[in-house]
Write a protein that holds these residues in place. Structure first.
Motif, mmCIF file in Angstrom:
data_model
loop_
_atom_site.group_PDB
_atom_site.id
_atom_site.type_symbol
_atom_site.label_atom_id
_atom_site.label_comp_id
_atom_site.label_asym_id
_atom_site.label_seq_id
_atom_site.Cartn_x
_atom_site.Cartn_y
_atom_site.Cartn_z
ATOM 1 N N GLY A 227 0.812 -1.211 0.000
ATOM 2 C CA GLY A 227 0.000 0.000 0.000
ATOM 3 C C GLY A 227 0.842 1.256 0.000
ATOM 4 N N ARG A 228 1.917 1.240 0.781
ATOM 5 C CA ARG A 228 2.805 2.410 0.823
ATOM 6 C C ARG A 228 3.527 2.588 -0.518
ATOM 7 N NH1 ARG A 228 7.829 3.278 5.099
ATOM 8 N NH2 ARG A 228 8.660 5.165 4.147
ATOM 9 N N PHE A 229 3.939 1.475 -1.120
ATOM 10 C CA PHE A 229 4.611 1.539 -2.417
ATOM 11 C C PHE A 229 3.681 2.110 -3.478
ATOM 12 C CE2 PHE A 229 6.052 -0.724 -6.380
ATOM 13 C CZ PHE A 229 7.212 0.023 -6.552
ATOM 14 N N LEU A 230 2.385 1.755 -3.386
ATOM 15 C CA LEU A 230 1.396 2.332 -4.299
ATOM 16 C C LEU A 230 1.382 3.847 -4.184
ATOM 17 C CD1 LEU A 230 -1.197 2.120 -6.142
ATOM 18 C CD2 LEU A 230 -2.486 2.080 -4.012
ATOM 19 N N GLU A 231 1.334 4.347 -2.955
ATOM 20 C CA GLU A 231 1.288 5.793 -2.733
ATOM 21 C C GLU A 231 2.550 6.467 -3.255
ATOM 22 O OE1 GLU A 231 -0.896 8.991 -1.615
ATOM 23 O OE2 GLU A 231 -1.534 6.992 -0.997
ATOM 24 N N GLU A 232 3.704 5.848 -2.998
ATOM 25 C CA GLU A 232 4.962 6.458 -3.434
ATOM 26 C C GLU A 232 5.134 6.401 -4.946
ATOM 27 O OE1 GLU A 232 7.890 4.296 -1.278
ATOM 28 O OE2 GLU A 232 7.650 5.469 0.570
ATOM 29 N N THR A 233 4.574 5.352 -5.566
ATOM 30 C CA THR A 233 4.745 5.184 -7.006
ATOM 31 C C THR A 233 3.772 6.042 -7.806
ATOM 32 O OG1 THR A 233 5.484 2.907 -6.648
ATOM 33 C CG2 THR A 233 4.784 3.494 -8.879
ATOM 34 N N LEU A 234 2.509 6.049 -7.372
ATOM 35 C CA LEU A 234 1.472 6.717 -8.152
ATOM 36 C C LEU A 234 1.009 8.046 -7.564
ATOM 37 C CD1 LEU A 234 -0.832 3.720 -9.178
ATOM 38 C CD2 LEU A 234 1.032 4.758 -10.459
ATOM 39 N N GLY A 235 1.394 8.329 -6.313
ATOM 40 C CA GLY A 235 0.890 9.540 -5.662
ATOM 41 C C GLY A 235 1.166 10.803 -6.458
ATOM 42 N N HIS A 236 2.406 10.942 -6.942
ATOM 43 C CA HIS A 236 2.768 12.150 -7.696
ATOM 44 C C HIS A 236 1.994 12.223 -9.000
ATOM 45 C CE1 HIS A 236 5.200 14.540 -10.552
ATOM 46 N NE2 HIS A 236 5.437 15.296 -9.498
ATOM 47 N N ARG A 237 1.861 11.091 -9.687
ATOM 48 C CA ARG A 237 1.137 11.078 -10.958
ATOM 49 C C ARG A 237 -0.346 11.384 -10.761
ATOM 50 N NH1 ARG A 237 1.436 6.696 -15.246
ATOM 51 N NH2 ARG A 237 0.257 8.390 -16.232
#
Length: 567
Positions: free
Chosen positions: A77-87
């Motif tokens: 879940g954290r990796f999702l936020e870090e990967t897609l959060g900016h996009r």
């Protein structure tokens, strides 16, 4: 989603730990089997102690594995936020420039939160436990055919509950998400128009609109919850009945000498364990459906707004702006609001754009700074079209003052500096002085460090406009586009604006001013007349204005000097 593919190694790890955990979950069943069938008949205390010690060790390992897989889910879940959060944030900001959009525009952020919450919850682990159901049922068949048959029949019933939950909650969950967007949009709309609602007695009627949408949201949400909780409760009751039924079948087999007491207890525990993932999946199904819908919306959004490639950086513009037969359609629109508009300006020139309300002046201003794309035609700056620049690279050379001024939460200096982490006090002061806002800012309680509040609500309309004007001048941009820059300025502010426009021209920049006020044209040397979305006249200021004033009929383009405005 491509994100899920990028996490395949983590999911394989999660599947591996889930498999080991499910194997260790057999510990309780086999421990009870050995106790009833070996320890009690033999009355061997050492055997009991050895079995208990082994069971404790296996339970500890199982607990450690469950902790690890829970943390893996959280890290995904954290990796999702870090990967897609900016996009996703970038897409939220770009979406209004692409489509009209619905709701408050923040649904993508809620979607990524929904997906992250599901990934970090027990939902994925329940799904990874489902494939191990055949193992438990197979062991039940190993104990006895009828025990396995009863357990398998119960598993099929619970799987039926799962599919029924999917069918019954799908529509309600979609409706709930739709009404949630509308409810949030109305709340944001009411907050932004608080003064109007209070001044004109509209507050209760606005609340009635919100309550109506909120009732629809609550009804859809309750429908989804009722179905999920109802079927979940039914599955729980059925599982308890099934567990007792397996005990009864085992007891019947013992009575007829076809089984042992240990198998009765072990098969009951195995049946409960076999059907627990199904019950857990039903309990998490609403979250799974919501996460799946959110993932689809995010996938559609990121497909609509792909990551922008960074073109080669070009040298700073310093020569010309050329507009060549452009046609502009607003985001989400179908009809062009500007058609076949052409003109060109050179370094040091200023242009005033005049025309009636709704003629397309602000649309042209948005197109000139790349906010609205051109359906046809080209806008070139030093010969390069906008698509040859990155938005960030091009934006550094633009200054833009929109008609509806919005500032950001933070200090005055941060707003003027456009969040530039390398901004120097000298550059901020230069921009403020260029906009004639330096003395105004010094009058604030904390000067340039004054917190202006969300949207600049702590300031008056005129103060917000002066600070936004300073922001437009920050960094000495080559092209400055000002849309109704004097709408909230007094005579002193208008004089400062004219001086600022002349300063931009003197340093070799280009200034474009959209205005209704004759005074705002004092600093420009060219005028463009827009009416009905087309260019009516373009040229040197005196020539164009004399032509407009000489028109015998009161068409909207005439200067209404008695009112001090250009219609």
């Amino acid at each position: 989603m491509n994100f899920l593919a990028s996490c395949r190694h983590a999911f394989w790890g999660l599947a591996t730990f889930s498999g080991l955990s499910n194997l260790l979950m057999l510990t309780g069943s086999f421990f009870m089997l050995q106790v009833y069938d070996r320890v009690l008949p033999s009355r061997s205390v050492p055997t009991l102690i050895a079995l208990l010690a082994l069971a404790i060790i296996l339970y500890v390992f199982q607990g450690a594995l469950d902790l690890v897989r829970t943390r893996i889910s959280g890290r995904i879940g954290r990796f999702l936020e870090e990967t897609l959060g900016h996009r996703v944030y970038d897409a939220v900001v770009r979406l209004p420039l692409k489509t009209r959009g619905d709701g408050d525009g923040l649904q993508p952020l809620r979607d990524i939160d929904q997906v992250r919450s599901f990934l970090a919850s027990g939902g994925p682990t329940a799904l990874f436990d489902l494939p191990w159901i055949p193992l438990y049922l197979g062991i039940c068949f190993y104990f006895h055919f009828w025990i396995g048959t009863v357990a398998t029949a119960g598993a099929f019933v619970l799987v039926g509950f799962t599919f029924l939950t999917e069918l019954r909650t799908r529509t309600a969950t979609k409706a709930s998400a739709k009404f949630a967007m509308s409810r949030n949009a109305l709340a944001v709309e009411g907050r932004r128009n608080a003064e109007v609602l209070r001044a004109m007695g509209m507050r209760h009627r606005a609340a009635a609109r919100w309550l109506e949408v909120n009732r629809n949201y609550m009804a859809a949400n309750e429908a989804a919850n009722d179905v999920a909780s109802g079927l979940g409760g039914m599955s729980k009751v059925f599982r308890m009945i099934l567990q007792s039924g397996v005990l009864a079948v085992g007891a019947y087999l013992v009575v007829h000498g076809e089984s042992t007491a240990g198998i009765i207890i072990a098969s009951s525990i195995l049946t409960s364990r076999a059907l627990a993932p199904v019950e857990l999946a039903i309990a998490n199904w609403k979250g799974f459906v919501s996460a799946r819908q959110s993932a689809r919306r995010l996938d559609q959004l990121l497909t609509l707004l792909p990551k922008e490639e960074e073109p080669m950086e070009l040298p700073a513009p310093e020569q010309s702006l050329t507009v060549d037969r452009i046609h502009v359609v607003p985001p989400g629109g179908e009809r062009a609001v500007l058609s076949n508009v052409s003109f060109s300006l050179s370094s040091g020139q200023g242009l005033g754009i005049i025309g009636p309300s709704g003629s397309g002046k602000s649309s042209l201003a948005r197109a000139l700074v790349g906010v609205w794309p051109q359906l046809h035609g080209k806008i070139r700056i030093d010969g390069a079209t906008f698509d040859q620049w990155s938005p960030e690279g091009l934006g550094r050379h633009f200054g833009y003052l929109p008609q509806d001024v919005e500032l950001f939460d933070g200090s005055v200096a941060v707003n003027i500096a456009r969040f530039d982490p390398k901004a120097t006090p000298a550059a901020v002061l230069e921009a403020a002085r260029a906009a004639g806002a330096h003395e105004l800012i010094l009058s604030f309680p904390d000067g340039y460090g004054t917190k202006i509040g969300e949207g600049g609500m702590a300031l008056s309309a005129g103060q917000r406009q002066r600070i936004a004007l300073a922001r437009a001048f920050y960094g000495n941009p080559f092209l400055v586009v000002l849309d109704e820059p004097s709408s909230n300025l007094d005579s002193e502010g208008e004089a400062a604006l004219t001086k600022a426009i002349l300063n931009v021209r003197e340093r070799g920049g280009i200034v474009i001013v959209v205005t209704h006020r004759p005074k705002s044209l004092d600093g420009v040397d060219h005028v463009l007349v827009i009416a009905d979305g087309t260019s009516q006249a373009f040229g040197e200021k005196e020539h164009v204005l004399n032509k407009v004033l000489r028109q015998p009929t009161p068409v909207p383009l005439r200067m209404a000097t008695d009112r001090g405005r250009i219609r």
